[in-house]
Design an enzyme around this catalytic site. Structure first.
Site, PDB file in Angstrom:
ATOM      1  CG  ASP A 162       3.450   5.799   2.486  1.00 53.92           C
ATOM      2  OD1 ASP A 162       2.361   5.411   2.961  1.00 53.92           O
ATOM      3  OD2 ASP A 162       4.638   6.003   3.050  1.00 53.92           O
TER       4      ASP A 162
ATOM      5  NE  ARG B 187       8.626   8.499   2.854  1.00 49.03           N
ATOM      6  CZ  ARG B 187       7.300   9.286   2.882  1.00 49.03           C
ATOM      7  NH1 ARG B 187       6.137   8.596   2.931  1.00 49.03           N
ATOM      8  NH2 ARG B 187       7.520  10.543   3.311  1.00 49.03           N
TER       9      ARG B 187
ATOM     10  NE  ARG C  56      -2.024  -1.973   3.435  1.00 48.61           N
ATOM     11  CZ  ARG C  56      -2.141  -2.486   4.596  1.00 48.61           C
ATOM     12  NH1 ARG C  56      -3.506  -2.660   4.809  1.00 48.61           N
ATOM     13  NH2 ARG C  56      -1.524  -2.850   5.422  1.00 48.61           N
TER      14      ARG C  56
END
Lengths: 265, 265
Positions: free
Chosen positions: A54, A200, A52
């Protein structure tokens, strides 16, 4: 009778509020795909994605599972979907999958790439897809820090603050930085699963090491801390791409190449 | 005392109405650069570019000449300009040039690249920079047609309709198509000069050959016709990039690398 399908999607994440359908007016990849499926098949279809992604994150090979009531040729379905999907998302591949195939649950690993432009001057042609860092990174230090993340670890320190996921142990099979000083760099990360923002935060932490803020050995203490504030900042989304997803049994036999014939759905 | 300078620019052409400054509100690369130069130097400076790129055309290595009244360190000027230029244009290199250097008149050759995505399905991540053609091109035919354009020819057939340029003989030293069937293709074109839309009409004509509309040998008749309607359509601008410009005497001695020190203008 239902038909299980596996679609591979490419999308430019820039104008999407991420993968997952949301209430209200946010534009999402899932929303666009489900709308296109309804138009093409006449069925209301719920799709499941391997990752999923971002808001702002791109995909070269997102994998999606879905089940249709009526039988359909996968290649013809792909062409028909590409005819109605917007320009920033497309089906790259469609094939039949084993009954009950679930793109998320059945994924063995996901492979992400994070692009960094580390030239001394900013690059307008790279700015939409890469993090531009003009100060030269210490690549040997960054690579030693990346090495420390390889294998099975508790990645709680690399999870977005406020996440409710309890089981935070993941295995990374690849954490490689490609490229050379003064140019384009690509961090390739493959693992059996990822916590929210994990790639990230990993990038933000590795960049902190490459910038001299921490020594490479600090990675061990950061992993051991098991809290978000021990790690570096969350790197921006626009430079992250979901490259591919791997499954145990590639449905080779069922593979249907996207033909160039004009047969339609 | 004036200082002759040579700047190399990179820009993303998407949001520009081309290189050349226009009256009114059109946003141009020349306009942004001259505004930035005025802010940084306090001088009103007119710049000359090697190639006046059209709206939508990108540059990795556009070259610009200018003269300043007050002496300045080229590297410091580049850093200062990059601090005020918008995100879609940047100075990649700055160096002193011989007195009277003119980026357009003194250019020996310009090198353009035209990107084509020829996979069977459209590619969202390539759509902003490449022409997407889903039908497979006949690459051997396209390459034979490209070969026919090499060397010195009258390219009047490849000039935008309505152009007033009379001398339409140009020499192309390179017309190569890189890439393979089913994937990314790049047409590399280098020549001593280009008529308006010349690369784009050349691409449109080569794609017509690669699509089977004309045989490769038709290129000879198209060149001989000396009229725009003999050639193919003008390919879109968004896939064209000015890669580099070559000059007789590279000012190696005067080269000033863009340092990473914090010395400012």
């Amino acid at each position: 009778v239902t038909l299980s399908l596996r679609l591979t999607l490419e999308y430019d994440g820039e104008a999407f509020a991420g993968w997952q359908r949301q209430d209200g007016r946010a534009r999402t990849v899932q929303g666009e795909l489900e709308t296109a499926l309804a138009r093409v098949t006449g069925e209301r279809v719920a799709v499941v994605a391997a990752g999923r992604t971002d808001a702002g994150v791109h995909a070269e090979g997102q994998v999606v599972s879905l089940a249709l009531e009526a039988p359909r040729d996968p290649a013809a379905l792909a062409r028909a979907l590409n005819g109605v999907l917007p320009g920033d998302v497309a089906v790259r591949d469609a094939r039949a999958a084993p009954a009950g195939f679930n793109a998320r649950r059945d994924a063995l690993s996901k492979w992400y790439r994070y692009d960094i432009w580390n030239g001394p001057l900013r690059s307008p042609l790279r700015r939409r897809r890469a993090l531009c860092l003009q100060r030269p990174l210490d690549l040997p230090a960054l690579r030693r820090a990346a090495q420390a993340c390889l294998g099975r670890h508790d990645f709680a320190s690399f999870q977005a603050a406020g996440s409710s996921v309890r089981q935070t142990v993941r295995t990374l099979s690849r954490v490689d930085l490609e490229g050379e000083t003064g140019g384009a760099l690509a961090l390739q990360v493959e693992g059996d699963g990822f916590l929210r923002h994990m790639v990230r935060v990993l990038v933000g932490t590795l960049v902190a090491v490459g910038s001299g803020r921490w020594p490479p050995e600090a990675m061990h203490a950061i992993l051991a801390a098991r809290e978000r504030r021990a790690a570096g900042p969350t790197a921006p989304a626009h430079a992250l791409t979901l490259v591919a997803v791997r499954y145990a049994s590639e449905p080779e036999a069922a593979q249907l190449s996207i033909g160039r014939s004009s047969s339609s759905a």
